[in-house]
Design a protein around this motif. Sequence first.
Motif, short mmCIF file in Angstrom:
data_model
loop_
_atom_site.label_atom_id
_atom_site.label_comp_id
_atom_site.label_asym_id
_atom_site.label_seq_id
_atom_site.Cartn_x
_atom_site.Cartn_y
_atom_site.Cartn_z
N ALA A 263 44.12 94.37 70.91
CA ALA A 263 43.10 95.46 70.37
C ALA A 263 41.76 95.12 70.41
O ALA A 263 40.64 95.55 70.84
N GLU A 264 41.34 93.71 69.78
CA GLU A 264 40.21 93.00 69.68
C GLU A 264 39.56 92.88 71.01
O GLU A 264 38.49 93.14 71.45
N ARG B 197 49.29 92.89 68.40
CA ARG B 197 48.75 93.98 68.79
C ARG B 197 47.15 93.89 68.46
O ARG B 197 46.16 94.36 69.12
N ALA B 198 46.93 93.49 67.29
CA ALA B 198 45.40 93.38 66.71
C ALA B 198 44.61 92.55 67.78
O ALA B 198 43.48 92.73 67.85
N ASP B 199 45.17 91.23 68.23
CA ASP B 199 44.40 90.66 69.24
C ASP B 199 44.06 91.17 70.44
O ASP B 199 43.24 91.22 71.13
#
Length: 181
Positions: free
Chosen positions: A72-73, A68-70
């Motif tokens: 979101a980025e 998810r962090a990728d």
Amino acid sequence: MLHADTSTLDLAEEHRVTEAELKASGLAYTILRNGWYTENYTGSIGGALAGGAFLGSAGEGRIASAPRADFAEAAVVVLTGEGHEGKTYELAGDQSYTLGDLAAEISRQSGKDIPYKNLPVADYAAVLAGVGVPEGFAKAIAGWDAEVAKGVLFDDGKQLSALIGHPTTPLADSVAVALQG
């Protein structure tokens, strides 16, 4: 949803409708077609360790997920940058894997033999329901896995890493995070 315009996943229809409505609205838009979140699979690591196998119905289907962090980025880049208006991005992880590969990585990092067991869709749905997943959702998950076997979660365009300016998080890193959690 990754390749929402052509995906055979039943979830894709609502994405197709939403995209059509955005385009017809006259508003400025950028469409981020996120692939599967790696957490969709790493969330099952505890159960795989407890049960001695990673279960699914995806066969040898390749999955190009990212955490998810990728994703979101990438959203931050698009929201704060310029030149994205009217574009559609197919966002997926740089490296693809099968559930067998995932099971092997879990085995490597945990020191336990965790094989991948590919089950018929009905059997996988029954196992999920047996551990408390509501029956309708269990059938949906198993059905999505069957579509994975056909390649619906594979993409090698590397648009996600191009947007974020670095490679996507490797599966091994996501497994390590899940094992720590």
